[in-house]
Design a protein around this motif. Structure first.
Motif, PDB file in Angstrom:
ATOM      1  N   PRO A 196     -10.132  27.852 -60.878  1.00 28.44           N
ATOM      2  CA  PRO A 196     -11.221  27.711 -59.904  1.00 28.44           C
ATOM      3  C   PRO A 196     -11.850  26.317 -59.977  1.00 28.44           C
ATOM      4  O   PRO A 196     -11.638  25.600 -60.963  1.00 28.44           O
TER       5      PRO A 196
ATOM      6  N   ASP B  95     -14.670  25.029 -60.801  1.00 30.49           N
ATOM      7  CA  ASP B  95     -15.461  24.585 -61.958  1.00 30.49           C
ATOM      8  C   ASP B  95     -14.652  24.532 -63.253  1.00 30.49           C
ATOM      9  O   ASP B  95     -15.176  24.178 -64.310  1.00 30.49           O
ATOM     10  N   MET B  96     -13.365  24.901 -63.192  1.00 27.66           N
ATOM     11  CA  MET B  96     -12.521  24.832 -64.394  1.00 27.66           C
ATOM     12  C   MET B  96     -11.299  23.943 -64.187  1.00 27.66           C
ATOM     13  O   MET B  96     -10.480  23.780 -65.096  1.00 27.66           O
TER      14      MET B  96
ATOM     15  N   ASN C  27     -15.129  30.524 -57.999  1.00 21.61           N
ATOM     16  CA  ASN C  27     -15.460  30.619 -59.431  1.00 21.61           C
ATOM     17  C   ASN C  27     -15.648  32.078 -59.842  1.00 21.61           C
ATOM     18  O   ASN C  27     -15.152  32.515 -60.882  1.00 21.61           O
ATOM     19  N   ASP C  28     -16.398  32.818 -58.998  1.00 22.26           N
ATOM     20  CA  ASP C  28     -16.658  34.226 -59.321  1.00 22.26           C
ATOM     21  C   ASP C  28     -15.381  35.057 -59.216  1.00 22.26           C
ATOM     22  O   ASP C  28     -15.174  35.994 -59.997  1.00 22.26           O
TER      23      ASP C  28
ATOM     24  N   TRP D 179     -12.446  34.172 -59.985  1.00 20.15           N
ATOM     25  CA  TRP D 179     -11.682  33.963 -61.222  1.00 20.15           C
ATOM     26  C   TRP D 179     -12.196  34.880 -62.335  1.00 20.15           C
ATOM     27  O   TRP D 179     -11.429  35.627 -62.935  1.00 20.15           O
ATOM     28  N   SER D 180     -13.493  34.824 -62.587  1.00 25.06           N
ATOM     29  CA  SER D 180     -14.014  35.549 -63.753  1.00 25.06           C
ATOM     30  C   SER D 180     -14.221  37.034 -63.485  1.00 25.06           C
ATOM     31  O   SER D 180     -13.978  37.862 -64.359  1.00 25.06           O
TER      32      SER D 180
ATOM     33  N   ARG E 206     -17.868  26.031 -68.409  1.00 23.28           N
ATOM     34  CA  ARG E 206     -16.557  26.713 -68.378  1.00 23.28           C
ATOM     35  C   ARG E 206     -15.381  25.764 -68.603  1.00 23.28           C
ATOM     36  O   ARG E 206     -14.418  26.132 -69.259  1.00 23.28           O
ATOM     37  N   TYR E 207     -15.480  24.541 -68.076  1.00 24.03           N
ATOM     38  CA  TYR E 207     -14.359  23.599 -68.251  1.00 24.03           C
ATOM     39  C   TYR E 207     -14.240  23.155 -69.711  1.00 24.03           C
ATOM     40  O   TYR E 207     -13.152  23.257 -70.297  1.00 24.03           O
ATOM     41  N   PRO E 208     -15.372  22.690 -70.328  1.00 23.25           N
ATOM     42  CA  PRO E 208     -15.261  22.338 -71.757  1.00 23.25           C
ATOM     43  C   PRO E 208     -14.789  23.515 -72.610  1.00 23.25           C
ATOM     44  O   PRO E 208     -14.002  23.333 -73.533  1.00 23.25           O
TER      45      PRO E 208
ATOM     46  N   LEU F 122     -12.833  25.930 -71.700  1.00 22.77           N
ATOM     47  CA  LEU F 122     -11.380  26.062 -71.495  1.00 22.77           C
ATOM     48  C   LEU F 122     -10.633  25.059 -72.380  1.00 22.77           C
ATOM     49  O   LEU F 122      -9.690  25.414 -73.087  1.00 22.77           O
TER      50      LEU F 122
END
Lengths: 505, 49
Positions: free
Chosen positions: A201, A203-204, A341-342, A344-345, B31-33, B35
């Motif tokens: 997503p 944010d990741m 984002n939501d 995904w989680s 969330r990225y860090p 990961l």
């Protein structure tokens, strides 16, 4: 003496590209394809007069094809004719009466955005100006450079120091880069979907994927006759050079002795020996199923087993009896970053399909290939494909059981947001679930993009094009460097072919 | 270079990168860090695949 100099497992575009370069170098090369159709995920099948693309629906970064055919000394146009597709995407949300399309031209796209957000229209031009040279430079260098280890990275930096400018794009996220430039919710929503091509997503996902979409403004292309024309073109070039392709030949084992590959064993027990073996299928399948733990050092086994597969993309194939009321080759509904984002989680990681107020909604990309090439469908009819994003394991259900319901839910979602009367016009429907893609294409987990593309799975942390643990074993395909997507896989094949030719000549 | 030295060098580099990530990322974007940090211990092994 071995039967062949090189045997390639898998007739996808990566394996074919590597095979063609080996054959060009005078090596006797054989490609083994387990199905009766070339191309793997970049292919086309025919049912009742409708021609559906299996997975990939368009190509950008045609420089990968130019580079391949330049190295083969053959004219690309003769083997792979391509037609430009414009506009790139249309975004629709019929529930809000919104529709806009992004053309290839950056200036025209900025104008489209300016109609509902003048500030973001200007920001788009700045966004393109800031990042287009960086992403083109990165692609032209990183795409074709072997990244076997730190030394290769140092060599790449010496050759192209500007690559260091791209480093911040790996450290920050897609969401942060996009949010820095754009403020309008609909513009942000139009850009969020790109992150899922990396299997994550916004944010990741590495910031790099926020700017990869700019490559599409250099032009996106479709081969008349369907996506299969790309692998067929490379196969034809390979065979014109003297190469051999065999269909219906499923490899079950790579023959290894003293950590040295010397051939393959087919499902019927036939053994084919070769100086070099190329695993052009998912690297996890190559190492964990075809080679096995007994031939690998413990740390390599630990490394390959720790790799995360990319997100599965279930495909729906629809034949319709009219011209669908769409304007672009690709149509999407608006997907706000927070929704992604939501999703995904709250859904993907929990094995659930997305729902709004308890009703299933199947997000996805609708491709209308017969807009470019009407011959893909019987006269007066058209083909539509829908590429979704969904978990491999459905909690409390099974894909084989859920398949028909998923198709109906996806059609209902398309009707709600994109094409109001779609269900009245569907005359053919089918789908490939993640499990079907796993069975048909040997993609573990139905992961068509191979391995998840985050910084921990990139460059030298992605399975190497030249195996570091098994001599004479090379890899190609979406799970190796530089990654998934048709142009990247072709570039990976060029790297692999180049390494083999260099090592063996 | 010995394999053990390579592993130590790779881990030191990754440790430095983790510290850089920690210093440059806003606490709200966790969330990225997270990961990356959860994947860091696996990266030295992936390097040899």
């Amino acid at each position: 003496m071995a039967d062949y100099d090189v045997v390639v497992i898998g007739g996808g575009v990566g394996g074919l590209s590597a095979a063609a370069l080996c054959q060009k170098a005078g090596m006797k090369t054989l490609v083994l394809e387990q199905s009766d159709r070339i191309g793997g995920c970049c292919s086309t099948f025919e049912v009742e007069g409708f021609h559906f693309d299996v997975g990939a629906s368009v190509v950008e970064v045609t420089s990968a094809f130019e580079e391949l055919f330049k190295r083969l000394g053959l004219p690309r146009e003769k083997y792979i004719p391509l037609v430009q597709v414009d506009p790139i995407y249309e975004y629709r949300d019929n529930t809000r009466g919104i529709s806009f399309a992004y053309p290839t031209s950056v200036e025209e796209t900025a104008e489209v955005i300016s109609r509902f957000s003048p500030e973001d229209g200007k920001a788009f031009e700045k966004f393109a100006k800031d990042f287009t040279p960086k992403i083109i430079g990165l692609v032209n260098n990183f795409f074709y450079a072997p990244c076997q280890g730190f030394l290769d990275i140092i060599k790449l930096v010496i050759k192209y120091p500007k690559i260091l400018e791209a480093l911040p794009m790996f450290v920050t996220t897609h969401q942060k880069i996009v949010a820095k430039y754009f403020k309008n919710d609909d513009v942000l929503a139009s850009m969020a979907f790109q992150s899922f091509y990396a299997g994550l997503p916004p944010d990741m996902c590495a910031g790099l994927y926020a700017v990869v979409g700019l490559l599409e403004h250099e032009g996106i292309f479709y081969p008349p006759g369907g996506m299969i024309k790309i692998p067929q073109g490379i196969q034809r070039a390979f065979e014109d050079l003297g190469g051999e392709t065999q269909f219906g030949k499923r490899v079950v084992r790579i023959l290894v002795e003293n950590r040295k590959a010397y051939g393959v064993e087919l499902w019927d027990g036939t053994q084919i020996t070769a100086e070099v073996v190329v695993g052009a299928i998912n690297a996890k399948k190559v190492y964990m199923d075809m080679i096995g733990r007994e031939h690998l050092p413990w740390h390599v086994w630990r490394g390959i087993s720790s790799m995360i597969l990319s997100m599965p993309c279930p495909m729906i194939y629809l034949g319709v009896d009219y011209e669908p009321p769409l304007v672009a080759h690709h149509t999407l509904t608006l997907t706000p970053p927070q929704l992604m984002n939501d999703y995904w989680s709250d859904y993907y990681l929990k094995g659930k399909l997305y729902e709004v107020d308890g009703a299933p909604e199947i997000m996805g990309l609708v491709s209308w290939a017969s807009k470019v090439d009407p011959s893909l469908a019987p006269k007066g009819k058209h083909v539509l494909t829908h590429m979704g994003l969904a978990p491999y394991n459905l909690v409390g259900d099974d894909w084989d059981r859920h398949k028909q319901r998923y198709v109906q839910e996806a059609i209902a979602t398309i009707e709600k947001y994109l094409i109001p009367d779609l269900s009245d016009h569907v005359v053919y429907q089918d789908m490939a679930t993640p499990k079907d893609l796993e069975r048909m294409l040997l993609h573990p987990g139905g992961a068509v993009y191979g391995i998840q593309t985050d910084i921990s799975h990139m460059a030298m942390f992605r399975p190497s094009n030249r195996s570091k643990s098994i001599k004479n074993l090379y890899l190609a395909g979406a799970s190796t460097h530089p990654g998934g997507g048709v142009p990247a896989v072709v570039a990976g094949g060029i790297i692999t072919g180049g390494l083999i030719v260099k090592d063996k000549s | 270079m010995k394999k053990k030295t390579k592993i130590i060098a790779a881990m030191a580099l990754l440790g430095g990168f983790a510290a850089y990530l920690y210093a440059t990322t806003e606490p709200s974007d966790w969330r990225y860090p997270k990961l990356i940090i959860t994947q860091l211990p696996k990266m030295p092994f992936r390097y040899f695949v």
